[in-house]
Design a protein around this motif. Sequence first.
Motif, PDB file in Angstrom:
ATOM      1  N   LYS A 296       0.959  -1.081   0.015  1.00  0.00           N
ATOM      2  CA  LYS A 296       0.017  -0.164   0.081  1.00  0.00           C
ATOM      3  C   LYS A 296       0.775   1.334   0.050  1.00  0.00           C
ATOM      4  O   LYS A 296       1.753   1.496   0.810  1.00  0.00           O
ATOM      5  N   PRO A 297       0.722   2.129  -0.700  1.00  0.00           N
ATOM      6  CA  PRO A 297       1.087   3.354  -0.782  1.00  0.00           C
ATOM      7  C   PRO A 297       1.234   4.200   0.273  1.00  0.00           C
ATOM      8  O   PRO A 297       0.101   4.195   0.853  1.00  0.00           O
ATOM      9  N   PHE A 298       2.179   5.091   0.750  1.00  0.00           N
ATOM     10  CA  PHE A 298       1.936   6.187   1.753  1.00  0.00           C
ATOM     11  C   PHE A 298       1.073   7.222   1.298  1.00  0.00           C
ATOM     12  O   PHE A 298       0.791   8.196   2.033  1.00  0.00           O
ATOM     13  N   SER A 299       1.280   7.493   0.024  1.00  0.00           N
ATOM     14  CA  SER A 299       0.396   8.493  -0.413  1.00  0.00           C
ATOM     15  C   SER A 299       0.261   8.392  -2.094  1.00  0.00           C
ATOM     16  O   SER A 299       0.512   7.242  -2.590  1.00  0.00           O
ATOM     17  N   ASP A 300      -0.550   9.325  -2.690  1.00  0.00           N
ATOM     18  CA  ASP A 300      -0.915   9.463  -4.238  1.00  0.00           C
ATOM     19  C   ASP A 300      -0.876  10.464  -4.629  1.00  0.00           C
ATOM     20  O   ASP A 300      -0.570  11.490  -4.275  1.00  0.00           O
ATOM     21  N   SER A 301      -1.166  10.393  -6.122  1.00  0.00           N
ATOM     22  CA  SER A 301      -1.295  11.692  -6.682  1.00  0.00           C
ATOM     23  C   SER A 301      -2.381  12.830  -6.453  1.00  0.00           C
ATOM     24  O   SER A 301      -2.366  14.116  -6.665  1.00  0.00           O
ATOM     25  N   HIS A 302      -3.440  12.356  -5.561  1.00  0.00           N
ATOM     26  CA  HIS A 302      -4.219  13.477  -5.042  1.00  0.00           C
ATOM     27  C   HIS A 302      -3.607  14.168  -3.808  1.00  0.00           C
ATOM     28  O   HIS A 302      -3.928  15.441  -3.829  1.00  0.00           O
ATOM     29  N   GLU A 303      -2.463  13.715  -3.131  1.00  0.00           N
ATOM     30  CA  GLU A 303      -2.063  14.541  -2.047  1.00  0.00           C
ATOM     31  C   GLU A 303      -0.741  15.129  -3.090  1.00  0.00           C
ATOM     32  O   GLU A 303      -0.484  16.216  -2.656  1.00  0.00           O
ATOM     33  N   ILE A 304      -0.093  14.823  -3.952  1.00  0.00           N
ATOM     34  CA  ILE A 304       1.143  14.938  -4.511  1.00  0.00           C
ATOM     35  C   ILE A 304       0.831  15.023  -6.127  1.00  0.00           C
ATOM     36  O   ILE A 304       1.248  13.915  -6.631  1.00  0.00           O
ATOM     37  N   ASN A 305       0.675  16.076  -6.424  1.00  0.00           N
ATOM     38  CA  ASN A 305       0.085  16.043  -7.809  1.00  0.00           C
ATOM     39  C   ASN A 305       1.287  16.725  -8.786  1.00  0.00           C
ATOM     40  O   ASN A 305       1.411  18.067  -8.522  1.00  0.00           O
ATOM     41  N   LEU A 306       2.128  16.035  -9.209  1.00  0.00           N
ATOM     42  CA  LEU A 306       3.398  16.361 -10.039  1.00  0.00           C
ATOM     43  C   LEU A 306       3.137  17.176 -11.066  1.00  0.00           C
ATOM     44  O   LEU A 306       3.672  18.185 -11.644  1.00  0.00           O
TER      45      LEU A 306
END
Length: 238
Positions: free
Chosen positions: A27-37
């Motif tokens: 399971k990732p600790f985060s995703d693109s919703h929190e960190i939008n490159l």
Amino acid sequence: MRNISPFKMALVLVLGLTSNVMAEDAKPFSDSHEINLLTLLPPPPANGSEQMQKELAEVLTIQVTRTPAMEERAKADAVEDIWRFSDVINNPNFTKEKLPKFSAFFDRIVATEGAITDPAKEAWKRPRPHLYSDLVKPVVKLSSSGAYPSGHTTVGTLMGIVLAEMVPEKRPEIMTRAWEYGFNRLVAGIHFMSDIEAGRISGTVIAQTIRPHPDYQAEFEAARAELRSALELPADAK
């Protein structure tokens, strides 16, 4: 030999299978919703632009100057896992078998990179060097996924930052290795330099963003304690 009941045997098999699934589907600790490159990074150089031509020339220059040793190093670094740092940790106990908590923690670190960089790669769709020019001959497995930002560089930077926080005694060597890990994507002919630069930024931002997460903190501390004990390092080193 002691007899094992069918129930206990089944339980052992189920637990073993569960462990394998967890390693593959961490399971990732985060995703693109929190960190939008897409909002963090500038877009990659446009196809046909002067910058794109300069970066292609750099790839081609390395292609004709890289040594067999450089190629072998780049091929070895095509694997995305923490064990590529074994050379700088330089300890026989730095293995997956002896560090189960540490290994599971870094499985989640690797999964985090994919969850954040894959959407950006798909959105920008920057061509890999070999897809932009047939003059480029990569020495690693070909990929048609977006090149920008470099996922390998992102995860290498992220792993390096986290590992250096666990073993600050080797911070310079670890971060030098992390930078080489990313640069080897250029050596391999599978990325442009701006892909790598964007990956280093991405890995750094991800490391800073996930650090306060409660689940990250708990697993980090458990992994750190296990690692430092295995390496026979003081528990409270700064």
